[in-house]
Design a protein around this motif. Structure first.
Motif, mmCIF file in Angstrom:
data_model
loop_
_atom_site.group_PDB
_atom_site.id
_atom_site.type_symbol
_atom_site.label_atom_id
_atom_site.label_comp_id
_atom_site.label_asym_id
_atom_site.label_seq_id
_atom_site.Cartn_x
_atom_site.Cartn_y
_atom_site.Cartn_z
ATOM 1 N N THR A 647 0.807 -1.217 0.000
ATOM 2 C CA THR A 647 0.000 0.000 0.000
ATOM 3 C C THR A 647 0.841 1.268 0.000
ATOM 4 N N LYS A 648 2.140 1.153 0.330
ATOM 5 C CA LYS A 648 3.010 2.325 0.386
ATOM 6 C C LYS A 648 3.930 2.458 -0.831
ATOM 7 N N LEU A 649 3.860 1.499 -1.742
ATOM 8 C CA LEU A 649 4.695 1.584 -2.945
ATOM 9 C C LEU A 649 4.273 2.790 -3.777
ATOM 10 N N PRO A 650 5.219 3.561 -4.291
ATOM 11 C CA PRO A 650 4.876 4.776 -5.043
ATOM 12 C C PRO A 650 4.228 4.458 -6.383
ATOM 13 N N ALA A 651 3.376 5.365 -6.846
ATOM 14 C CA ALA A 651 2.764 5.215 -8.159
ATOM 15 C C ALA A 651 3.853 5.135 -9.221
ATOM 16 N N GLY A 652 3.766 4.129 -10.084
ATOM 17 C CA GLY A 652 4.778 3.919 -11.105
ATOM 18 C C GLY A 652 6.024 3.219 -10.597
ATOM 19 N N GLY A 653 6.075 2.925 -9.286
ATOM 20 C CA GLY A 653 7.246 2.275 -8.702
ATOM 21 C C GLY A 653 7.432 0.858 -9.209
ATOM 22 N N THR A 654 8.685 0.394 -9.200
ATOM 23 C CA THR A 654 9.021 -0.938 -9.690
ATOM 24 C C THR A 654 9.747 -1.717 -8.599
ATOM 25 N N VAL A 655 9.331 -2.964 -8.395
ATOM 26 C CA VAL A 655 9.980 -3.860 -7.441
ATOM 27 C C VAL A 655 10.483 -5.073 -8.212
ATOM 28 N N LEU A 656 11.755 -5.398 -8.030
ATOM 29 C CA LEU A 656 12.348 -6.549 -8.696
ATOM 30 C C LEU A 656 12.305 -7.769 -7.781
ATOM 31 N N GLY A 657 12.008 -8.937 -8.372
ATOM 32 C CA GLY A 657 12.001 -10.174 -7.605
ATOM 33 C C GLY A 657 13.402 -10.737 -7.452
ATOM 34 N N PRO A 658 13.624 -11.560 -6.424
ATOM 35 C CA PRO A 658 12.603 -12.054 -5.506
ATOM 36 C C PRO A 658 12.206 -11.004 -4.485
ATOM 37 N N ALA A 659 10.920 -10.997 -4.153
ATOM 38 C CA ALA A 659 10.410 -10.046 -3.171
ATOM 39 C C ALA A 659 9.034 -10.502 -2.715
ATOM 40 N N ILE A 660 8.604 -9.961 -1.578
ATOM 41 C CA ILE A 660 7.263 -10.199 -1.049
ATOM 42 C C ILE A 660 6.601 -8.845 -0.834
ATOM 43 N N LEU A 661 5.360 -8.724 -1.311
ATOM 44 C CA LEU A 661 4.572 -7.512 -1.121
ATOM 45 C C LEU A 661 3.393 -7.857 -0.217
ATOM 46 N N LEU A 662 3.251 -7.125 0.869
ATOM 47 C CA LEU A 662 2.212 -7.416 1.850
ATOM 48 C C LEU A 662 1.128 -6.350 1.839
ATOM 49 N N GLN A 663 -0.115 -6.799 2.050
ATOM 50 C CA GLN A 663 -1.210 -5.901 2.359
ATOM 51 C C GLN A 663 -2.203 -6.672 3.217
ATOM 52 N N ALA A 664 -3.242 -6.003 3.709
ATOM 53 C CA ALA A 664 -4.118 -6.606 4.708
ATOM 54 C C ALA A 664 -4.802 -7.872 4.225
ATOM 55 N N ASP A 665 -5.114 -7.962 2.931
ATOM 56 C CA ASP A 665 -5.950 -9.059 2.466
ATOM 57 C C ASP A 665 -5.229 -10.068 1.577
ATOM 58 N N THR A 666 -3.926 -9.910 1.356
ATOM 59 C CA THR A 666 -3.213 -10.907 0.564
ATOM 60 C C THR A 666 -1.709 -10.720 0.699
ATOM 61 N N ALA A 676 7.453 -6.176 -10.602
ATOM 62 C CA ALA A 676 6.128 -5.630 -10.314
ATOM 63 C C ALA A 676 6.134 -4.124 -10.539
ATOM 64 N N VAL A 677 5.138 -3.635 -11.283
ATOM 65 C CA VAL A 677 5.009 -2.207 -11.567
ATOM 66 C C VAL A 677 3.661 -1.735 -11.049
ATOM 67 N N VAL A 678 3.665 -0.641 -10.274
ATOM 68 C CA VAL A 678 2.443 -0.098 -9.679
ATOM 69 C C VAL A 678 1.795 0.878 -10.654
ATOM 70 N N ASP A 679 0.541 0.617 -11.019
ATOM 71 C CA ASP A 679 -0.177 1.519 -11.923
ATOM 72 C C ASP A 679 -0.585 2.783 -11.167
ATOM 73 N N PRO A 680 -0.262 3.966 -11.678
ATOM 74 C CA PRO A 680 -0.562 5.202 -10.942
ATOM 75 C C PRO A 680 -2.040 5.568 -10.923
ATOM 76 N N ALA A 681 -2.808 5.164 -11.923
ATOM 77 C CA ALA A 681 -4.203 5.594 -12.013
ATOM 78 C C ALA A 681 -5.136 4.708 -11.194
ATOM 79 N N LEU A 682 -5.069 3.394 -11.417
ATOM 80 C CA LEU A 682 -5.994 2.476 -10.747
ATOM 81 C C LEU A 682 -5.377 1.781 -9.538
ATOM 82 N N GLY A 683 -4.056 1.819 -9.414
ATOM 83 C CA GLY A 683 -3.405 1.242 -8.246
ATOM 84 C C GLY A 683 -3.119 -0.238 -8.324
ATOM 85 N N HIS A 684 -3.486 -0.894 -9.439
ATOM 86 C CA HIS A 684 -3.197 -2.322 -9.552
ATOM 87 C C HIS A 684 -1.709 -2.542 -9.819
ATOM 88 N N ILE A 685 -1.284 -3.778 -9.664
ATOM 89 C CA ILE A 685 0.108 -4.148 -9.928
ATOM 90 C C ILE A 685 0.164 -5.051 -11.146
#
Length: 690
Positions: A647-666, A676-685
């Motif tokens: 939830t704190k990853l910046p819009a347009g931010g990129t995370v390279l694997g291996p990695a784990i991304l946590l949020q309340a429901d998954t 992984a690339v964070v979409d700035p408009a809708l927030g999906h990855i």
């Protein structure tokens, strides 16, 4: 406008989405499901949220629910004791069925058994009457004999009765009279009449659908009444209370209770609706939805932004002649049990630990190793980061002991090797499910993204998509509650059908319009009774068509109703083109028949916004979203892996694997080489595969 509330009840968790209709702000919550009395978990969770917000139920303007009551009753075969009334001489229709063993691997199953009849022959009675194919009465109903047959069923304690007579879709007179007799003799007994449930050609399928409706109706009616009563006691006064149907549309509580057969895919349908709305908003028009929860995995295909639909299907081998989203389900969820068979082979499923006792790591009395336990042992899940928004702490030591005792020792493997084996097996099962709705039907998976949701989906999606050669993976903003969110993206939808087998050349545009108008009047009447304004109601029109002599139909959309004089010829061209697209050939010189007329009454309801909900929480850099590091077994040896707050990853931010991304429901897993690339408009990855 108040709050809009959506509740999706799964086998393990009950998911809530709360939308403040004024601000557009969304909150989510997960609570354990109360299996056997799901309304308790719903009302308790709802009440807890209201108290936490300092609100009363008067603030709720909209309540929608997707239920598994019908699905579970079908799978567990614990529906109502049901009787069946058929035309004299035709008691064998239900038992004979479609005279087929089905398709696929079952053809080679030496131990194949047809499913148990929901109505045994001893609870089937014959009615002396006969209606011919054109609707004319050949033999009038013998009411005295009909009374005796009904009384025999009542003497055996039936709770529900299905009535299915020959050609009643052309002339429902005898079925209607039998229904009146049942109400006269036993007003407490539930009645399902085929000409009301599914007035459609094909005797066995109409009968099977009516039987399922009768089998489920008492359970769903009781459940909805109980839920409605509890919600009323809580103070919920809004008339906008809905149940999701298998067709991806909402129905009022009362309408859903009368047509329970239309709710058997209630839960999975809501998730597919959410994915379809996302496809329209994002531009990802080719996707396979992948919904992995605690008990099962549901997959569906979205092509050109539209979810695939079908006008009939099977649930637990029972034939249903009702419109539904084309969803395929496999027994593979976080609670699915791993075990060793009599040949010493590792098996995963179909049994599930459910919500009680659940996986061993939940600490609720579970003793059998599950997929969730394997994910915890491998480090994909982490005991330091509880599930369900912090409400569920995981016990890694207990998970290791269960896998060691039940899997690793019998197979002579290390605990981590056994856990990897469990994950590999269930991944293959889920890949096969994806193929059923895609490559097995002529679609090339290289053109599709995997739209992954459900609490457990993001743990497996990257590896599955990579092995299938897909374009990538899409993780929505709230993957663990996407099905609940879909309830806030769905319209009210009622489907109507009428069979009238006619050569297209013999029909004028006026005749087709007249049949559509009859169904539209029925839809309009019912929607007006449910409290909708006439200006809110829209209609969609379709025809089931086939070449004369074929045993199947294609459903063709009919735009621009009422039709003009030359439109029937255009319908013929549309059918030829669709037949060529699906089968590779057409027959322009052959006669074409209309089999069924279909009308859908749709009322659009206000929908939840599809925007980035994490804007206020996002950091300036990816590094600022880092929570820590942990060891994960991607292979034989553990890998030091960064853990991020999704939830704190910046819009347009990129995370390279291996990695784990946590949020309340998954929890989202990135393997080595994935990005992984964070979409700035809708927030999906979007996960870009290696």
């Amino acid at each position: 406008m108040g709050y809009r509330v959506a509740v999706d009840t799964g086998g393990t968790f009950t998911d809530f989405v709360f939308l403040d209709a004024d601000s557009g702000h969304i909150e989510i919550m997960k609570v354990p499901s109360t299996r056997g009395n799901e309304s308790v978990g719903i009302v308790d969770g709802f009440s807890r949220w209201l108290k936490g917000k300092g609100l009363s139920a008067d603030n709720i303007a909209f309540f929608a629910h997707s239920t598994t009551v019908g699905t579970n009753a079908m799978l567990e075969e614990n529906g109502a004791k049901t009787g069946l009334l058929v035309t004299e001489g035709f008691r064998g229709v239900y038992e004979v069925g479609e005279q087929s063993r089905g398709h696929g691997s079952v053809i080679y199953d030496l131990f194949f058994e047809k499913p148990r009849l929901l109505v045994p022959p001893r609870l089937t009675e014959e009615m002396p009457e006969r209606v011919l194919f054109d609707g004319t009465v050949h033999a009038a109903l013998d009411e005295a004999a009909a009374r005796k047959g009904i009384e025999k069923l009542l003497a055996q304690g039936v709770e529900s009765i299905a009535v299915c007579l020959l050609f009643s879709f052309r002339n429902p007179q005898h079925e209607a009279r039998i229904g009146a007799l049942i109400r006269e003799l036993a007003p407490q007994v539930n009645i399902s009449i085929s000409s009301e449930v599914v007035p459609q050609i094909r005797e066995y399928y109409r009968l099977s659908t009516t039987v399922v409706n009768a089998y489920l109706n008492p359970l769903l009616e009781s459940y909805i009444h109980c839920l409605d009563t509890r919600l009323a006691e809580l103070g919920l006064a809004t008339e906008q209370r809905y149940i999701m149907r298998s067709n991806g549309g909402l129905a009022t509580f009362d309408a859903a209770a009368k047509r329970s057969v239309q709710t058997v895919l209630s839960g999975p349908a809501a998730g597919v609706v959410a994915a379809q709305q996302f496809a329209k908003a994002s531009g990802f028009h080719e996707m396979v939805t992948f919904d992995m929860g605690g008990t099962s995995t549901d997959v569906a295909l979205i092509n050109d932004g539209q979810a695939m639909r079908r006008m009939a299907g099977k649930v637990n081998q029972r034939d249903l002649l009702v419109p539904m989203l084309d969803i395929h389900t496999v027994a593979a969820g976080g609670g699915t049990v791993a075990w060793i068979d009599e040949l010493g082979m590792l098996q995963v499923g179909p049994r599930s630990a459910g919500s009680v006792p659940g996986p061993v790591c939940y600490g609720r009395g579970g003793t059998e190793a599950t997929i969730t336990d394997a994910n915890l042992v491998l480090g994909y899940l982490n005991a330091e980061f509880p599930l369900a928004g912090g409400s569920l702490t995981l016990d890694r030591k207990a998970a290791e002991q269960a896998i060691e005792q039940h899997i690793a020792k019998p197979l002579g493997l290390s605990v981590t090797a056994a856990a990897r084996g469990i994950i590999e097996i269930v991944n293959v099962k889920m890949q096969e499910a994806i193929k059923v709705v895609s490559s097995n039907r002529g679609y090339d998976l290289r053109d599709f993204y995997l739209y992954s949701f459900g609490g457990a989906g993001s743990l497996h999606a990257g590896q599955i998509a990579e092995e299938l050669g897909m374009r990538g993976v899409i993780i929505p903003t709230y993957p663990g509650v996407t099905a609940a969110l879909g309830l806030l993206l769905s319209d009210v939808r009622h489907d109507y059908v009428q069979s009238e087998l006619t050569d297209l050349r013999e029909l004028t545009a006026e005749q087709i319009n007249a049949r559509f108008a009859q169904l539209a009047r029925q839809g309009k009447s019912e929607l007006l009774e449910e409290g909708f304004a006439e200006r809110e109601i829209q209609f969609e029109f379709h025809l089931d068509m086939r070449y004369a002599g074929q045993g199947y139909e294609l459903t063709i959309a009919v735009p621009g109703v009422p039709l003009q004089a030359d439109d029937p010829a255009q319908l013929r061209h549309s059918f030829d083109n669709e037949h060529a697209r699906l089968t590779g050939h057409s027959a322009p010189t052959e006669a074409v028949e209309i089999v069924n007329y279909r009308v859908s009454g749709v009322v659009a309801v206000p929908q939840a916004p599809l925007t980035n909900p994490f804007v206020e929480q996002q950091m300036a850099t990816v590094e600022q979203a880092l929570l820590g590091r942990t060891h994960v077994y991607f292979g034989e040896a553990p890998t030091d892996t960064p853990v991020y707050d999704r939830t704190k990853l910046p819009a347009g931010g990129t995370v390279l694997g291996p990695a784990i991304l946590l949020q309340a429901d998954t929890t989202i897993i990135l393997h080595d080489g994935e990005k992984a690339v964070v979409d700035p408009a809708l927030g999906h990855i979007e996960i870009i595969l290696a």
